[in-house]
Structures are given as structure tokens and as C-alpha cells.
Design a protein around this motif. Structure first.
Motif, PDB file in Angstrom:
ATOM      1  N   GLY A 198      69.709  11.056  -7.231  1.00 26.57           N
ATOM      2  CA  GLY A 198      69.858  10.072  -8.474  1.00 26.57           C
ATOM      3  C   GLY A 198      69.047   8.568  -8.010  1.00 26.57           C
ATOM      4  N   SER A 199      69.658   8.307  -6.620  1.00 25.01           N
ATOM      5  CA  SER A 199      69.141   6.943  -6.110  1.00 25.01           C
ATOM      6  C   SER A 199      67.774   7.054  -5.671  1.00 25.01           C
ATOM      7  CB  SER A 199      70.128   6.632  -4.838  1.00 25.01           C
ATOM      8  OG  SER A 199      69.876   7.480  -3.653  1.00 25.01           O
ATOM      9  N   VAL A 200      67.302   8.169  -5.316  1.00 23.22           N
ATOM     10  CA  VAL A 200      65.734   8.384  -5.074  1.00 23.22           C
ATOM     11  C   VAL A 200      65.076   8.182  -6.369  1.00 23.22           C
ATOM     12  CG1 VAL A 200      63.887   9.775  -4.209  1.00 23.22           C
ATOM     13  CG2 VAL A 200      66.149   9.426  -3.146  1.00 23.22           C
ATOM     14  N   LEU A 201      65.513   8.925  -7.505  1.00 21.63           N
ATOM     15  CA  LEU A 201      64.721   8.777  -8.601  1.00 21.63           C
ATOM     16  C   LEU A 201      64.948   7.269  -9.253  1.00 21.63           C
ATOM     17  CD1 LEU A 201      66.080  12.071 -10.324  1.00 21.63           C
ATOM     18  CD2 LEU A 201      63.674  11.580  -9.120  1.00 21.63           C
ATOM     19  N   LYS A 202      65.960   6.761  -9.081  1.00 24.20           N
ATOM     20  CA  LYS A 202      66.023   5.266  -9.418  1.00 24.20           C
ATOM     21  C   LYS A 202      64.998   4.357  -8.666  1.00 24.20           C
ATOM     22  CE  LYS A 202      69.274   1.502 -10.232  1.00 24.20           C
ATOM     23  NZ  LYS A 202      70.594   1.073 -10.197  1.00 24.20           N
ATOM     24  N   ALA A 203      64.853   4.634  -7.485  1.00 20.42           N
ATOM     25  CA  ALA A 203      64.131   3.805  -6.625  1.00 20.42           C
ATOM     26  C   ALA A 203      62.491   4.124  -7.031  1.00 20.42           C
ATOM     27  CB  ALA A 203      64.151   4.018  -5.095  1.00 20.42           C
ATOM     28  N   VAL A 204      62.325   5.334  -7.316  1.00 18.24           N
ATOM     29  CA  VAL A 204      60.904   5.686  -7.864  1.00 18.24           C
ATOM     30  C   VAL A 204      60.549   4.439  -9.112  1.00 18.24           C
ATOM     31  CG1 VAL A 204      59.262   7.389  -8.686  1.00 18.24           C
ATOM     32  CG2 VAL A 204      60.750   7.804  -6.478  1.00 18.24           C
ATOM     33  N   SER A 205      61.423   4.960  -9.952  1.00 21.24           N
ATOM     34  CA  SER A 205      61.270   4.289 -11.333  1.00 21.24           C
ATOM     35  C   SER A 205      61.408   2.741 -11.196  1.00 21.24           C
ATOM     36  CB  SER A 205      62.472   4.649 -12.272  1.00 21.24           C
ATOM     37  OG  SER A 205      63.623   4.376 -12.016  1.00 21.24           O
ATOM     38  N   ASN A 206      62.003   2.258 -10.060  1.00 17.98           N
ATOM     39  CA  ASN A 206      61.884   0.806  -9.909  1.00 17.98           C
ATOM     40  C   ASN A 206      60.812   0.303  -9.316  1.00 17.98           C
ATOM     41  OD1 ASN A 206      64.234   0.445 -11.375  1.00 17.98           O
ATOM     42  ND2 ASN A 206      65.556   0.343  -9.518  1.00 17.98           N
ATOM     43  N   GLY A 207      59.526   1.289  -8.574  1.00 14.88           N
ATOM     44  CA  GLY A 207      58.510   1.082  -7.915  1.00 14.88           C
ATOM     45  C   GLY A 207      59.038   0.588  -6.466  1.00 14.88           C
ATOM     46  N   GLU A 208      60.353   0.988  -5.859  1.00 18.37           N
ATOM     47  CA  GLU A 208      60.616   0.768  -4.610  1.00 18.37           C
ATOM     48  C   GLU A 208      59.984   1.762  -3.563  1.00 18.37           C
ATOM     49  OE1 GLU A 208      64.944   0.155  -4.394  1.00 18.37           O
ATOM     50  OE2 GLU A 208      64.765  -0.459  -6.240  1.00 18.37           O
ATOM     51  N   LEU A 209      59.896   3.125  -4.122  1.00 19.69           N
ATOM     52  CA  LEU A 209      59.474   4.138  -3.306  1.00 19.69           C
ATOM     53  C   LEU A 209      58.203   5.001  -4.086  1.00 19.69           C
ATOM     54  CD1 LEU A 209      62.630   6.213  -2.216  1.00 19.69           C
ATOM     55  CD2 LEU A 209      61.328   4.682  -0.795  1.00 19.69           C
ATOM     56  N   THR A 210      57.303   5.109  -3.197  1.00 16.45           N
ATOM     57  CA  THR A 210      56.116   6.207  -3.823  1.00 16.45           C
ATOM     58  C   THR A 210      56.769   7.326  -4.048  1.00 16.45           C
ATOM     59  OG1 THR A 210      55.230   6.928  -1.686  1.00 16.45           O
ATOM     60  CG2 THR A 210      54.370   4.654  -2.432  1.00 16.45           C
ATOM     61  N   LEU A 211      55.945   8.225  -4.727  1.00 22.20           N
ATOM     62  CA  LEU A 211      56.082   9.753  -4.988  1.00 22.20           C
ATOM     63  C   LEU A 211      56.318  10.424  -3.850  1.00 22.20           C
ATOM     64  CD1 LEU A 211      54.614  10.576  -8.280  1.00 22.20           C
ATOM     65  CD2 LEU A 211      56.891  10.324  -7.963  1.00 22.20           C
ATOM     66  N   ILE A 212      55.344  10.242  -3.014  1.00 19.29           N
ATOM     67  CA  ILE A 212      55.175  10.856  -1.678  1.00 19.29           C
ATOM     68  C   ILE A 212      56.503  10.714  -0.793  1.00 19.29           C
ATOM     69  CG2 ILE A 212      53.920  10.987   0.413  1.00 19.29           C
ATOM     70  CD1 ILE A 212      51.350  10.385  -1.235  1.00 19.29           C
ATOM     71  N   VAL A 213      56.849   9.377  -0.542  1.00 21.15           N
ATOM     72  CA  VAL A 213      57.937   9.085   0.259  1.00 21.15           C
ATOM     73  C   VAL A 213      59.108   9.740  -0.422  1.00 21.15           C
ATOM     74  CG1 VAL A 213      59.512   7.347   0.946  1.00 21.15           C
ATOM     75  CG2 VAL A 213      56.852   7.091   1.375  1.00 21.15           C
ATOM     76  N   ALA A 214      59.219   9.424  -1.827  1.00 19.57           N
ATOM     77  CA  ALA A 214      60.649   9.974  -2.619  1.00 19.57           C
ATOM     78  C   ALA A 214      60.566  11.522  -2.276  1.00 19.57           C
ATOM     79  CB  ALA A 214      60.272   9.761  -3.832  1.00 19.57           C
ATOM     80  N   THR A 215      59.324  12.404  -2.490  1.00 19.27           N
ATOM     81  CA  THR A 215      59.379  13.893  -2.282  1.00 19.27           C
ATOM     82  C   THR A 215      60.026  14.157  -0.824  1.00 19.27           C
ATOM     83  OG1 THR A 215      57.675  13.955  -3.860  1.00 19.27           O
ATOM     84  CG2 THR A 215      57.971  16.018  -2.119  1.00 19.27           C
ATOM     85  N   ARG A 216      59.672  13.289  -0.029  1.00 19.96           N
ATOM     86  CA  ARG A 216      60.109  13.461   1.402  1.00 19.96           C
ATOM     87  C   ARG A 216      61.750  13.396   1.503  1.00 19.96           C
ATOM     88  NH1 ARG A 216      55.129  10.866   4.705  1.00 19.96           N
ATOM     89  NH2 ARG A 216      53.827  12.533   4.393  1.00 19.96           N
ATOM     90  N   PHE A 217      62.183  12.510   1.012  1.00 27.08           N
ATOM     91  CA  PHE A 217      63.684  11.993   0.838  1.00 27.08           C
ATOM     92  C   PHE A 217      64.361  13.318   0.196  1.00 27.08           C
ATOM     93  CE2 PHE A 217      62.892   7.259   1.595  1.00 27.08           C
ATOM     94  CZ  PHE A 217      63.769   7.176   2.464  1.00 27.08           C
ATOM     95  N   MET A 218      63.698  13.571  -1.059  1.00 24.43           N
ATOM     96  CA  MET A 218      64.242  14.752  -1.660  1.00 24.43           C
ATOM     97  C   MET A 218      64.248  16.082  -0.767  1.00 24.43           C
ATOM     98  SD  MET A 218      65.268  13.324  -4.690  1.00 24.43           S
ATOM     99  CE  MET A 218      65.535  14.168  -6.219  1.00 24.43           C
ATOM    100  N   ASP A 219      63.307  16.418  -0.194  1.00 27.42           N
ATOM    101  CA  ASP A 219      63.444  17.313   0.581  1.00 27.42           C
ATOM    102  C   ASP A 219      64.558  17.224   1.960  1.00 27.42           C
ATOM    103  OD1 ASP A 219      61.258  18.523  -0.608  1.00 27.42           O
ATOM    104  OD2 ASP A 219      59.830  18.057   1.009  1.00 27.42           O
ATOM    105  N   LEU A 220      64.597  15.985   2.316  1.00 27.53           N
ATOM    106  CA  LEU A 220      65.850  16.035   3.194  1.00 27.53           C
ATOM    107  C   LEU A 220      67.354  16.189   2.652  1.00 27.53           C
ATOM    108  CD1 LEU A 220      64.391  12.823   5.162  1.00 27.53           C
ATOM    109  CD2 LEU A 220      64.717  15.269   6.142  1.00 27.53           C
ATOM    110  N   ILE A 221      67.187  15.467   1.555  1.00 26.52           N
ATOM    111  CA  ILE A 221      68.537  15.867   0.841  1.00 26.52           C
ATOM    112  C   ILE A 221      69.020  17.189   0.374  1.00 26.52           C
ATOM    113  CG2 ILE A 221      69.654  15.291  -1.526  1.00 26.52           C
ATOM    114  CD1 ILE A 221      68.229  12.474  -1.448  1.00 26.52           C
ATOM    115  N   ASP A 222      67.767  18.060  -0.107  1.00 28.99           N
ATOM    116  CA  ASP A 222      68.048  19.344  -0.320  1.00 28.99           C
ATOM    117  C   ASP A 222      68.190  20.148   0.931  1.00 28.99           C
ATOM    118  OD1 ASP A 222      67.911  21.706  -2.374  1.00 28.99           O
ATOM    119  OD2 ASP A 222      66.102  22.057  -1.217  1.00 28.99           O
ATOM    120  N   SER A 223      67.749  19.622   1.834  1.00 27.64           N
ATOM    121  CA  SER A 223      68.094  20.340   2.974  1.00 27.64           C
ATOM    122  C   SER A 223      69.523  20.266   3.574  1.00 27.64           C
ATOM    123  CB  SER A 223      67.115  20.064   4.177  1.00 27.64           C
ATOM    124  OG  SER A 223      67.427  20.668   5.508  1.00 27.64           O
TER     125      SER A 223
END
Length: 66
Positions: free
Chosen positions: A21-46
Motif C-alpha cells: 500500500g505504501s508503494v502504491l501511495k508513493a506512485v500516486s503521489n509521484g514519488e516513485l515511477t512505475l518501473i521502480v514501484a514494480t521492483r519494490f512490489m517484486d521484493l515485497i512479494d518475494s
């Protein structure tokens, strides 16, 4: 290129939901790009999968001990 982004502390698989949720919020606030957010989400899922498998193994060992 390194990215500085603070994730909530994760101690178990349920915490991964808050982290996602914090990653999604950062994307919506423009703090993270989708590419970086995807990498974070992959790490979280792992992490979540590792915790899930650890829980299953602990339960199996407890059953086998009985």
C-alpha cells in the motif's frame, strides 16, 4: 540507480500488504515511477512468499513432532 524509499517494517506476511500500500501511495503521489514501484512490489512479494513458506514449514514440523 539507487532509489531511497522507506517501507514500513515487515515482520510477517501480513505486513507485506501494508508495504504494498505504501508503494502504491508513493506512485500516486509521484514519488516513485512505475518501473521502480514494480521492483519494490517484486521484493515485497518475494518476502511475503518466503514468510508464507516458513509458516508452512513450521506448521509441518510441529505436526510431525506430534
Amino acid at each position: 540507480q539507487p532509489v531511497s524509499f522507506s517501507l514500513p517494517k515487515m515482520n510477517n506476511a501480513l505486513d507485506a500488504s501494508e508495504a504494498a500500500g505504501s508503494v502504491l501511495k508513493a506512485v500516486s503521489n509521484g514519488e516513485l515511477t512505475l518501473i521502480v514501484a514494480t521492483r519494490f512490489m517484486d521484493l515485497i512479494d518475494s518476502y511475503r512468499r518466503t514468510q508464507w513458506l516458513t509458516d508452512i514449514e513450521e506448521r509441518l514440523q510441529a505436526l510431525e513432532a506430534n
